[in-house]
Design an enzyme around this catalytic site. Structure first.
Site, short mmCIF file in Angstrom:
data_model
loop_
_atom_site.label_atom_id
_atom_site.label_comp_id
_atom_site.label_asym_id
_atom_site.label_seq_id
_atom_site.Cartn_x
_atom_site.Cartn_y
_atom_site.Cartn_z
N HIS A 50 21.50 1.49 -55.45
CA HIS A 50 20.95 2.74 -55.98
C HIS A 50 21.03 2.85 -57.61
O HIS A 50 21.05 3.84 -58.05
CB HIS A 50 22.01 3.71 -55.29
CG HIS A 50 22.01 3.79 -53.91
ND1 HIS A 50 21.04 4.64 -53.24
CD2 HIS A 50 22.74 3.34 -52.74
CE1 HIS A 50 21.43 4.51 -51.78
NE2 HIS A 50 22.33 3.71 -51.63
N ASP A 56 16.50 5.62 -50.88
CA ASP A 56 17.49 5.58 -49.93
C ASP A 56 17.04 5.36 -48.66
O ASP A 56 16.04 6.09 -48.25
CB ASP A 56 18.10 7.31 -50.32
CG ASP A 56 18.81 7.40 -51.51
OD1 ASP A 56 19.01 6.44 -52.27
OD2 ASP A 56 19.18 8.31 -51.58
N HIS A 60 22.28 5.60 -45.89
CA HIS A 60 22.72 5.79 -47.12
C HIS A 60 23.86 6.99 -46.55
O HIS A 60 25.17 7.32 -47.11
CB HIS A 60 22.00 6.35 -47.94
CG HIS A 60 22.53 6.80 -49.32
ND1 HIS A 60 23.82 6.13 -49.84
CD2 HIS A 60 22.13 7.45 -50.32
CE1 HIS A 60 24.06 6.43 -50.89
NE2 HIS A 60 22.91 7.45 -51.50
N HIS A 164 21.05 15.43 -49.54
CA HIS A 164 20.95 13.85 -48.77
C HIS A 164 20.86 13.98 -47.29
O HIS A 164 20.01 13.62 -46.52
CB HIS A 164 21.98 12.83 -49.31
CG HIS A 164 21.58 12.18 -50.63
ND1 HIS A 164 21.99 12.80 -51.48
CD2 HIS A 164 20.83 11.18 -50.81
CE1 HIS A 164 21.76 11.80 -52.71
NE2 HIS A 164 20.99 10.85 -52.19
ZN LIG Z 1 20.09 6.44 -53.92
#
Ligand SMILES: [Zn+2]
Length: 211
Positions: A50, A56, A60, A164
């Site tokens: 990263h 991503d 992840h 995320h």
């Molecule tokens: Zn990342």
């Protein structure tokens, strides 16, 4: 006939560059060197996946999610819209709503980060991030791809995991670590290809745009 040229929106990788605080530091060194009598130059590098401009994978933040080798090329190659964010702290649902974002779009958010955060090798904690409600909004459409201009789509002190998870569980692919300083808002052609690292949660990438 004129053909617009490609603009590099990736950041360079080099020893000592900025990295997420609990991720590995970056070391790139010549293991073999023509100047030292070797027949060729060969470098070795050590870094987290990263680091710098990178993609991503769902893996992840999602248990059993896809690895980076499974990225659909359509997520990272094709028309993309650069949106300039005026809020200097956080990307909110309210601001995003003004841009009439449609299902399937590739969206790159240009924030203050592009001109502020890449100027230093020190990690900038108060970078502009996407609040979790905004991530859920984009995931609800859903867009295809979201690009941001510092090391994480979520914040350092808050909304890191939540932002995320909202995007990755909706199969929105995330590009992080872009530098959009030279780019104005509008529609471009995007090309971004992460390294094919088997079952990896992410991978460094080169990203370019043209009008
Ligand atoms: Zn990342």
């Amino acid at each position: 006939m004129t053909s617009a040229s490609w603009i590099d929106i990736s950041v360079p990788l080099y020893t000592g560059m900025v990295h997420w605080p609990d991720n590995p530091s970056v070391h790139i060194e010549r293991m073999m060197d023509i100047e030292g009598g070797d027949v060729c130059n060969v470098s070795k590098m050590s870094l987290g996946v990263h680091t710098g401009t990178h993609v991503d994978a769902p893996l992840h933040f999602v248990r059993g999610g896809s690895g980076i080798h499974l990225v659909p090329f359509d997520a990272l190659i094709g028309p993309a819209r650069v949106i300039e964010i005026t809020d200097t702290h956080v990307v909110t649902v309210e601001e995003l709503r003004h841009h009439d974002i449609q299902q399937g779009e590739r969206i790159l958010l240009k924030t203050l980060n592009s001109t502020r955060c890449w100027q230093t090798d020190d990690f900038v904690e108060d970078f502009v991030y996407v609040e979790q409600a905004a991530a859920r909004y984009l995931a609800s459409l859903p867009i295809q791809t979201l690009g941001v201009d510092y090391l994480s789509v979520g914040g350092f002190a808050r909304d890191g995991a939540e932002t995320h998870q909202a995007l990755l569980t909706a199969n929105v692919w995330i590009i992080e670590g872009l530098n959009l300083a030279a780019i104005s808002s509008g529609t471009y052609e995007l090309m971004c290809l992460p390294l094919k690292i088997l079952d990896s949660d992410g991978a460094p990438a080169r990203a370019v745009l043209r009008k």
